[in-house]
Design a protein around this motif. Structure first.
Motif, mmCIF file in Angstrom:
data_model
loop_
_atom_site.group_PDB
_atom_site.id
_atom_site.type_symbol
_atom_site.label_atom_id
_atom_site.label_comp_id
_atom_site.label_asym_id
_atom_site.label_seq_id
_atom_site.Cartn_x
_atom_site.Cartn_y
_atom_site.Cartn_z
ATOM 1 N N LYS A 9 -21.752 -20.875 -5.632
ATOM 2 C CA LYS A 9 -20.545 -21.248 -6.032
ATOM 3 C C LYS A 9 -20.529 -22.909 -5.747
ATOM 4 O O LYS A 9 -21.360 -23.315 -4.809
ATOM 5 C CB LYS A 9 -19.221 -20.800 -5.271
ATOM 6 C CG LYS A 9 -19.377 -20.887 -3.640
ATOM 7 C CD LYS A 9 -18.691 -21.998 -3.151
ATOM 8 C CE LYS A 9 -19.625 -22.789 -2.095
ATOM 9 N NZ LYS A 9 -19.757 -22.492 -1.124
ATOM 10 N N HIS B 270 -13.441 -26.967 3.417
ATOM 11 C CA HIS B 270 -12.812 -27.348 4.742
ATOM 12 C C HIS B 270 -11.482 -27.125 4.963
ATOM 13 O O HIS B 270 -11.180 -26.467 6.056
ATOM 14 C CB HIS B 270 -13.291 -28.754 5.106
ATOM 15 C CG HIS B 270 -14.717 -28.913 5.443
ATOM 16 N ND1 HIS B 270 -15.259 -28.538 6.858
ATOM 17 C CD2 HIS B 270 -15.889 -29.459 4.650
ATOM 18 C CE1 HIS B 270 -16.512 -29.044 6.802
ATOM 19 N NE2 HIS B 270 -16.949 -29.255 5.573
ATOM 20 N N ALA C 101 -14.819 -19.687 9.568
ATOM 21 C CA ALA C 101 -15.301 -19.403 8.370
ATOM 22 C C ALA C 101 -13.847 -19.048 7.628
ATOM 23 O O ALA C 101 -12.761 -18.194 7.827
ATOM 24 C CB ALA C 101 -16.288 -18.319 8.031
ATOM 25 N N SER C 102 -13.645 -19.305 6.218
ATOM 26 C CA SER C 102 -12.689 -18.909 5.547
ATOM 27 C C SER C 102 -13.421 -17.736 4.443
ATOM 28 O O SER C 102 -14.772 -17.459 4.533
ATOM 29 C CB SER C 102 -12.388 -20.083 4.463
ATOM 30 O OG SER C 102 -13.218 -20.097 3.158
ATOM 31 N N ASP D 186 -15.844 -18.464 0.086
ATOM 32 C CA ASP D 186 -17.415 -18.528 -0.315
ATOM 33 C C ASP D 186 -17.688 -16.826 -0.606
ATOM 34 O O ASP D 186 -18.202 -16.356 -1.863
ATOM 35 C CB ASP D 186 -18.277 -18.994 0.596
ATOM 36 C CG ASP D 186 -18.195 -20.324 0.726
ATOM 37 O OD1 ASP D 186 -17.318 -20.909 0.339
ATOM 38 O OD2 ASP D 186 -19.216 -20.812 1.287
HETATM 39 C C1 LIG Z 1 -16.675 -25.877 4.659
HETATM 40 C C2 LIG Z 1 -16.279 -24.474 4.238
HETATM 41 O O1 LIG Z 1 -15.036 -24.451 3.646
HETATM 42 C C3 LIG Z 1 -17.079 -23.969 2.638
HETATM 43 C C4 LIG Z 1 -18.508 -23.958 3.044
HETATM 44 O O2 LIG Z 1 -19.104 -23.565 1.747
HETATM 45 C C5 LIG Z 1 -16.326 -23.365 5.295
HETATM 46 C C6 LIG Z 1 -15.757 -22.123 4.830
HETATM 47 O O3 LIG Z 1 -14.863 -21.938 4.123
HETATM 48 O O4 LIG Z 1 -15.960 -21.208 5.663
#
Ligand SMILES: C[C@@](O)(CCO)CC(=O)[O-]
Ligand SMILES: Nc1ncnc2c1ncn2[C@@H]1O[C@H](COP(=O)(O)OP(=O)(O)OP(=O)(O)O)[C@@H](O)[C@H]1O
Ligand SMILES: [Mg+2]
Length: 338
Positions: A9, A16, A160-161, A164
């Protein structure tokens, strides 16, 4: 033998900040990780992952955590490299209620590692899907996305969000805000990617932003500002006709927000020299906007340009190793061989 593949993606905006509950809009692109899972008679897991920076190696280890894989490289290196595959296998065992299930796993991917294109999420999503299907316990997409998130969450030490993993599972453009994840209708945007050949460690970069945010009110405000600009961008997308090519005004407005987003990410310390150089090369070439994508540090930028100018300019930019047009992957994870 079961084979599944899942896309990487780019972030239109919001990386972030999404870790702290702000909304983000990633979009899946046609670069995929392919995972093959073959159940074994014993409880061992054998992994072949040719793209790993350890120069292509095969490891075999028994089930459960704490096992030392049978391979002649230092343990921390192997753990760092194997974390995501390992976590995917654990999720599949748990989902299928088969704690002792063993697998031969092969990972092939055309998503550069650690470069902001979501290689970890694609490997985890395709891995869990292939392993659960191989055990005869396929998951629905929501559960697959949730388990893939749990895997990333563990490997990235709770940082982590869902963005992804949800995007890689569903495909297309998605919106993620905390636990709330939805596919969105968006026009097909002309993404161009520049890759500096490097990588950033997602866990470390997220930890850096977290520390800044805790230390300084203005860093916390910066994270909130990213959320504000994402909401502005979402409204623009919601007003557009997803069936038509994007209007020039829409591209101009989205591009402006991407430029702003890059500035705020830079303020949070996650850009880098080659990322900035590629962002400026894209802007100079006439892109509507450009920003780093993903965790940052090194890796990729994404620009909006329907012409070839940005791709050409990037290919001549010092520090850019590869430039390519990234097509939207409308389909998320899919089965190649059931
Ligand atoms: C940096 C971040 O926002 C995206 C990494 O692709 C980390 C996340 O969402 O887990
Ligand atoms: N082809 C692959 N084979 C095996 N493991 C892989 C592969 N691609 C990625 N990985 C795993 O994912 C890790 C990279 O994940 P990381 O989250 O740091 O970067 P990313 O997902 O590419 O970028 P971002 O999270 O910024 O979008 C690698 O170190 C490896 O553990
Ligand atoms: Mg990742």
């Amino acid at each position: 033998m079961t084979v599944c593949e899942a896309p990487g993606k780019v972030y239109l905006f919001g990386e972030h900040a999404v870790v702290y509950g702000e909304p983000a809009v990633p979009a899946a692109i046609e670069r995929r990780a392919t995972v093959t899972a073959e159940p074994r008679e014993d409880d061992h897991v054998r992994v072949e992952a040719e793209d790993l920076s350890l120069d292509g190696f095969t490891v075999e280890y028994a089930g459960g955590t704490g096992d030392r894989p049978d391979v002649d490289v230092p343990t921390p290196l192997v753990e760092a490299a194997m974390g995501y595959v390992d976590a995917a296998v654990e999720q599949a065992r748990d989902a299928a209620d088969a704690p002792d299930a063993g697998f031969d796993i092969t990972v092939e991917s055309d998503i550069p590692l650690g470069a902001g294109l979501g290689s970890s999420a694609a490997v985890v999503v395709a891995g869990i899907d292939a392993a659960t299907r191989a055990l005869g316990e396929p998951l629905d997409r929501r559960e697959l996305a949730d388990r893939a998130y749990q895997a990333e969450y563990e490997v990235q030490d709770g940082q982590a969000s869902r963005a992804d993993t949800f995007c890689s599972t569903m495909g297309g453009a998605v919106r993620v805000e905390g636990d709330d994840c939805e596919p969105i209708d968006a026009p097909n945007l002309p993404f161009v990617v520049g890759f500096d050949g490097g990588a950033g460690d997602t866990g470390e970069l997220v930890a850096g932003v977290r520390a800044l945010r805790e230390e300084h009110g203005f860093a916390a405000d910066t994270v909130e500002s990213i959320g504000d600009l994402v909401r502005t961008g979402e409204d623009l997308l919601a007003d557009a006709d997803p069936a038509e090519p994007p209007e020039p005004e829409l591209l101009a407005e989205l591009g402006e927000l991407m430029d702003f987003n890059h500035g705020l990410l830079t303020a949070l310390g996650v850009s880098g020299r080659s990322l900035d150089a590629m962002v400026w090369a894209a802007r100079d070439a006439g892109a509507h906007g450009a920003k780093l994508t993903g965790a940052g540090g090194g890796g990729c930028i994404v620009a909006l340009d329907e012409s070839d100018a940005t791709e050409t300019a990037l290919s001549f930019t010092q520090g850019c190793e590869e430039a390519f047009r990234a097509e939207l992957a409308t389909e998320g994870v899919r089965v190649v061989e059931p």
